[in-house]
Design a protein around this motif. Structure first.
Motif, short mmCIF file in Angstrom:
data_model
loop_
_atom_site.label_atom_id
_atom_site.label_comp_id
_atom_site.label_asym_id
_atom_site.label_seq_id
_atom_site.Cartn_x
_atom_site.Cartn_y
_atom_site.Cartn_z
N UNK A 36 0.60 5.22 6.27
CA UNK A 36 0.57 4.01 5.46
C UNK A 36 0.73 2.80 6.37
N UNK A 37 0.61 1.61 5.80
CA UNK A 37 0.70 0.38 6.61
C UNK A 37 2.05 0.28 7.32
N UNK A 38 3.07 0.94 6.77
CA UNK A 38 4.40 0.92 7.39
C UNK A 38 4.68 2.17 8.20
N UNK A 39 3.66 3.00 8.37
CA UNK A 39 3.80 4.19 9.20
C UNK A 39 4.43 5.38 8.51
N UNK A 40 4.52 5.34 7.17
CA UNK A 40 5.16 6.43 6.44
C UNK A 40 4.17 7.37 5.77
N UNK A 41 4.72 8.21 4.88
CA UNK A 41 3.93 9.17 4.12
C UNK A 41 3.35 8.50 2.88
N UNK A 42 2.24 9.05 2.39
CA UNK A 42 1.58 8.51 1.20
C UNK A 42 2.20 9.08 -0.07
N UNK B 20 -12.20 2.13 17.27
CA UNK B 20 -13.22 1.13 16.95
C UNK B 20 -12.86 0.37 15.68
N UNK B 21 -12.37 1.10 14.66
CA UNK B 21 -11.98 0.45 13.41
C UNK B 21 -10.79 -0.48 13.62
N UNK B 22 -9.83 -0.05 14.44
CA UNK B 22 -8.65 -0.87 14.70
C UNK B 22 -9.03 -2.16 15.41
N UNK B 23 -9.95 -2.08 16.38
CA UNK B 23 -10.37 -3.28 17.09
C UNK B 23 -11.10 -4.23 16.14
N UNK B 24 -11.96 -3.66 15.29
CA UNK B 24 -12.67 -4.47 14.31
C UNK B 24 -11.68 -5.14 13.35
N UNK C 280 -7.10 -5.87 4.82
CA UNK C 280 -8.03 -5.15 5.68
C UNK C 280 -7.70 -3.66 5.73
N UNK C 281 -6.40 -3.33 5.79
CA UNK C 281 -6.00 -1.93 5.80
C UNK C 281 -6.39 -1.25 4.49
N UNK C 282 -6.23 -1.97 3.37
CA UNK C 282 -6.61 -1.41 2.07
C UNK C 282 -8.10 -1.13 2.02
N UNK D 186 -2.33 4.10 -5.54
CA UNK D 186 -2.68 3.24 -6.66
C UNK D 186 -2.68 1.77 -6.24
N UNK D 187 -1.70 1.36 -5.42
CA UNK D 187 -1.61 -0.02 -4.96
C UNK D 187 -2.80 -0.38 -4.08
N UNK D 188 -3.23 0.56 -3.24
CA UNK D 188 -4.39 0.30 -2.38
C UNK D 188 -5.64 0.09 -3.25
#
Length: 219
Positions: A199-205, A119-123, A166-168, A211-213
């Motif tokens: 993460x936005x690139x599909x990696x680990x946090x 639901x969040x992804x569609x929004x 939006x991802x942030x 901090x950037x988010x």
């Protein structure tokens, strides 16, 4: 023995021919099988479509689902949007008592979590589309000439920026309570990884990414 039916999808014919996107999906599926699956297990079928995620009439997916329903195997996809980008389709599938869904990049997610994520992804996609249109309107009002490569570049850049914002905002709904509770950036990063949120690139946090988010959400 636990059995899986693997399904992958790429969005265009060019991606299907070149293999773009398939390597990443295969990698995520192999990581899941190696690190998160119960053992012993067997992959009894692999199916792949080359079609848009908005198109629910996908022949290879239908074959995969038929095999799942017939054998009781679990349907395994790399990411939820590889199955479909429509929350209604995913919700209907999860209501099917003969289908059990597993998402490689969210190995511990249950049906409720997957429904919320869909639901969040569609929004998010709807918001990105509207934000891109707004950015283009503002550019046109400022006298920027839109057309050709410049038009395509502006659309791409606007979409990238909107997606990042939006991802942030979405992840901040999880980060904010932890930060207010006194968790360090490193602990927040570990928690996000444990929750299966990439993460936005599909990696680990990392602490820096957290901090950037936080900084982006303040803009």
């Amino acid at each position: 023995m636990l059995r899986y039916v693997v399904y992958t999808r790429v969005s265009t014919e060019d991606q299907g021919k070149s293999g773009l996107g398939l390597e990443a999906q295969d990698r995520d599926i192999e990581i899941f099988l190696d690190k998160f699956s119960d053992v012993p297990f067997e992959v009894i079928g692999r199916f792949q479509d080359v079609q848009s995620g908005g198109d629910n009439g996908r022949p290879e997916l239908e074959k995969a689902l038929s095999l799942v329903r017939k054998t009781g195997a679990e349907l395994l996809v790399a990411k939820l949007d590889r199955l479909s980008r429509r929350v209604s389709f995913i919700a209907a599938l999860m209501d099917d008592k003969k289908v059990k869904l597993r998402v490689a990049c969210m190995p511990n997610a249950d049906k409720f979590s997957l429904h919320i994520y869909a639901a969040l992804a569609e929004q998010e996609r709807t918001f990105i589309s509207e934000r891109t249109k707004a950015a283009l309107r503002m550019a046109k009002e400022r006298g920027v000439k839109l057309g050709g490569m410049r038009d395509a570049t502006m659309k791409r850049n606007a979409a990238v920026q909107a997606k990042a914002d939006t991802e942030a905002a979405k992840v901040m709904k999880l980060i904010a309570p932890m930060k207010e509770g006194g968790s360090s950036l490193s602990n927040i990063a570990r928690t996000l990884d444990v929750m299966g949120i990439a993460t936005s690139r599909g990696g680990k946090w990392t602490a820096m990414q957290v901090s950037r988010v936080i900084e982006r959400s303040r803009v």
